[in-house]
Motif scaffolding. Sequence first.
Motif, PDB file in Angstrom:
ATOM      1  N   ALA A  52       0.757  -1.159  -0.006  1.00  0.00           N
ATOM      2  CA  ALA A  52      -0.118  -0.211  -0.032  1.00  0.00           C
ATOM      3  C   ALA A  52       0.809   1.370  -0.018  1.00  0.00           C
ATOM      4  CB  ALA A  52      -1.052   0.055   1.154  1.00  0.00           C
ATOM      5  N   LEU A  53       2.022   1.352   0.711  1.00  0.00           N
ATOM      6  CA  LEU A  53       2.646   2.484   0.722  1.00  0.00           C
ATOM      7  C   LEU A  53       3.412   2.754  -0.459  1.00  0.00           C
ATOM      8  CD1 LEU A  53       4.033   4.300   2.835  1.00  0.00           C
ATOM      9  CD2 LEU A  53       5.896   3.236   3.140  1.00  0.00           C
ATOM     10  N   GLN A  54       3.651   1.637  -1.476  1.00  0.00           N
ATOM     11  CA  GLN A  54       4.329   1.896  -2.636  1.00  0.00           C
ATOM     12  C   GLN A  54       3.247   2.719  -3.546  1.00  0.00           C
ATOM     13  OE1 GLN A  54       5.152  -2.065  -4.146  1.00  0.00           O
ATOM     14  NE2 GLN A  54       7.201  -2.233  -2.863  1.00  0.00           N
ATOM     15  N   MET A  55       2.165   2.204  -3.363  1.00  0.00           N
ATOM     16  CA  MET A  55       0.990   3.042  -4.354  1.00  0.00           C
ATOM     17  C   MET A  55       1.012   4.588  -3.775  1.00  0.00           C
ATOM     18  SD  MET A  55      -2.841   2.140  -5.151  1.00  0.00           S
ATOM     19  CE  MET A  55      -2.472   1.563  -6.690  1.00  0.00           C
ATOM     20  N   ILE A  56       0.778   4.800  -2.410  1.00  0.00           N
ATOM     21  CA  ILE A  56       0.660   6.135  -1.938  1.00  0.00           C
ATOM     22  C   ILE A  56       1.704   7.010  -2.248  1.00  0.00           C
ATOM     23  CG2 ILE A  56       0.634   7.367   0.346  1.00  0.00           C
ATOM     24  CD1 ILE A  56      -0.945   4.866   1.525  1.00  0.00           C
ATOM     25  N   GLU A  57       3.319   6.541  -2.256  1.00  0.00           N
ATOM     26  CA  GLU A  57       4.075   7.225  -2.819  1.00  0.00           C
ATOM     27  C   GLU A  57       4.222   7.435  -4.220  1.00  0.00           C
ATOM     28  OE1 GLU A  57       7.260   4.506  -1.384  1.00  0.00           O
ATOM     29  OE2 GLU A  57       7.296   5.707   0.488  1.00  0.00           O
ATOM     30  N   GLN A  58       3.705   6.564  -4.783  1.00  0.00           N
ATOM     31  CA  GLN A  58       3.451   6.814  -6.629  1.00  0.00           C
ATOM     32  C   GLN A  58       2.221   7.253  -7.020  1.00  0.00           C
ATOM     33  OE1 GLN A  58       3.712   2.568  -8.003  1.00  0.00           O
ATOM     34  NE2 GLN A  58       5.998   2.372  -7.255  1.00  0.00           N
ATOM     35  N   GLU A  59       1.307   7.668  -6.369  1.00  0.00           N
ATOM     36  CA  GLU A  59       0.075   8.112  -6.843  1.00  0.00           C
ATOM     37  C   GLU A  59      -0.664   9.120  -5.499  1.00  0.00           C
ATOM     38  OE1 GLU A  59      -4.308   6.420  -8.509  1.00  0.00           O
ATOM     39  OE2 GLU A  59      -2.395   5.179  -8.442  1.00  0.00           O
ATOM     40  N   GLU A  60      -1.295   9.929  -6.070  1.00  0.00           N
ATOM     41  CA  GLU A  60      -2.134  10.918  -5.272  1.00  0.00           C
ATOM     42  C   GLU A  60      -3.219  10.078  -4.764  1.00  0.00           C
ATOM     43  OE1 GLU A  60      -3.999  15.322  -4.769  1.00  0.00           O
ATOM     44  OE2 GLU A  60      -3.059  14.598  -6.620  1.00  0.00           O
ATOM     45  N   ILE A  61      -3.118   9.854  -3.590  1.00  0.00           N
ATOM     46  CA  ILE A  61      -4.453   8.719  -2.792  1.00  0.00           C
ATOM     47  C   ILE A  61      -5.159   9.651  -1.657  1.00  0.00           C
ATOM     48  CG2 ILE A  61      -5.024   6.992  -1.339  1.00  0.00           C
ATOM     49  CD1 ILE A  61      -4.269   6.107  -4.083  1.00  0.00           C
ATOM     50  N   ASP A  62      -6.166   9.973  -1.865  1.00  0.00           N
ATOM     51  CA  ASP A  62      -6.948  10.750  -0.998  1.00  0.00           C
ATOM     52  C   ASP A  62      -7.251  10.410   0.432  1.00  0.00           C
ATOM     53  OD1 ASP A  62      -7.338  13.036  -2.918  1.00  0.00           O
ATOM     54  OD2 ASP A  62      -8.720  11.792  -3.814  1.00  0.00           O
ATOM     55  N   LEU A  63      -7.532   9.048   0.427  1.00  0.00           N
ATOM     56  CA  LEU A  63      -8.042   8.346   1.685  1.00  0.00           C
ATOM     57  C   LEU A  63      -7.807   7.018   1.697  1.00  0.00           C
ATOM     58  CD1 LEU A  63     -10.280   8.437   4.108  1.00  0.00           C
ATOM     59  CD2 LEU A  63     -11.990   8.003   2.416  1.00  0.00           C
ATOM     60  N   VAL A  64      -7.347   6.573   2.903  1.00  0.00           N
ATOM     61  CA  VAL A  64      -6.890   5.217   3.261  1.00  0.00           C
ATOM     62  C   VAL A  64      -7.910   4.672   4.317  1.00  0.00           C
ATOM     63  CG1 VAL A  64      -5.172   3.757   4.201  1.00  0.00           C
ATOM     64  CG2 VAL A  64      -4.680   5.630   2.771  1.00  0.00           C
ATOM     65  N   ILE A  82      -7.234   9.217   6.715  1.00  0.00           N
ATOM     66  CA  ILE A  82      -7.304   7.982   7.252  1.00  0.00           C
ATOM     67  C   ILE A  82      -8.482   7.735   7.894  1.00  0.00           C
ATOM     68  CG2 ILE A  82      -6.143   6.227   8.732  1.00  0.00           C
ATOM     69  CD1 ILE A  82      -3.558   7.976   8.598  1.00  0.00           C
ATOM     70  N   ILE A  83      -9.157   6.658   7.660  1.00  0.00           N
ATOM     71  CA  ILE A  83     -10.389   6.213   8.243  1.00  0.00           C
ATOM     72  C   ILE A  83     -10.096   4.841   8.736  1.00  0.00           C
ATOM     73  CG2 ILE A  83     -12.871   5.431   8.177  1.00  0.00           C
ATOM     74  CD1 ILE A  83     -13.336   7.668   6.066  1.00  0.00           C
ATOM     75  N   PHE A  84     -10.055   4.507   9.995  1.00  0.00           N
ATOM     76  CA  PHE A  84      -9.840   3.200  10.690  1.00  0.00           C
ATOM     77  C   PHE A  84     -11.045   2.440  10.664  1.00  0.00           C
ATOM     78  CE2 PHE A  84      -6.247   5.676  12.770  1.00  0.00           C
ATOM     79  CZ  PHE A  84      -5.235   4.702  12.367  1.00  0.00           C
ATOM     80  N   VAL A  85     -10.727   1.081  10.152  1.00  0.00           N
ATOM     81  CA  VAL A  85     -11.793   0.266  10.089  1.00  0.00           C
ATOM     82  C   VAL A  85     -11.646  -1.035  10.715  1.00  0.00           C
ATOM     83  CG1 VAL A  85     -13.701  -0.997   8.667  1.00  0.00           C
ATOM     84  CG2 VAL A  85     -12.665   1.109   7.894  1.00  0.00           C
ATOM     85  N   THR A  86     -11.722  -1.326  12.011  1.00  0.00           N
ATOM     86  CA  THR A  86     -11.198  -2.377  12.913  1.00  0.00           C
ATOM     87  C   THR A  86     -12.286  -3.107  13.635  1.00  0.00           C
ATOM     88  OG1 THR A  86      -9.566  -2.839  14.674  1.00  0.00           O
ATOM     89  CG2 THR A  86     -10.709  -0.542  14.619  1.00  0.00           C
TER      90      THR A  86
END
Length: 233
Positions: free
Chosen positions: A38-50, A74-78
């Motif tokens: 996931a971190l690789q995608m966040i670093e390569q692409e503009e992600i608004d929400l996790v 960030i929205i935690f889902v747990t």
Amino acid sequence: MKCIIIDDEPLAREGLQNVMLKFPNVEIRGSFHNSRQALQMIEQEEIDLVFLDIEMPQENGLVFAKKIPDKTLIIFVTAYPQYALEGFELEAMDYLVKPVSEERFAKAIAKAQSQLELLNPQKQLFDLSTQQYIMVKADRKLQRIYYNDILYIEALKDYSVLHTNNANKIITALNLKTLHAKLPDDIFIRVSKSYIVQKNAVDSFTNSAIIIVENEIPLGKSYRTDFFKFFSS
């Protein structure tokens, strides 16, 4: 709104994806079982929400949250409610406890959408042509302020004060220039370096001042032409 899901449980990821498909403003860019991918995608692409789980085998979600850029919400889902305080201390947008109802999920999406609009004034996340309100952050929460309720807006250094028709004053950490860019020109007009007024709220005016409910607002010289042009038509 570009989103990704991080959860080590396949059924949980699938369930989230199925719910998110019901929201046309949400675009799922990836679904991951571990934080490294996931971190690789966040670093390569503009992600608004996790959407982020907490109890995961390779890396705890609370630890991973610290690696996510500030501009990404960030929205935690747990399944673990006991981490809620730590989650909000990390400035999470929301904290959802499984199983999550569709109604609760919708509220979290709306909250994130409004926050992104504040952080990115130029990024339209919904159809502004039908919007009749503005979302502003004040008193540590997002508030919906309807255009018709705003009489005028006053600059206060790097802040703005929204004066409403019920005599409330709402202070937000948006400067007047940014706020003016977010408001529709057919409803609001800037009348000086320090003031924006709602056109329908103007009671009377002179060459140098505007009266709105007994409040006298200065009319700047460089703004008079546009102001008079509107009211003369």
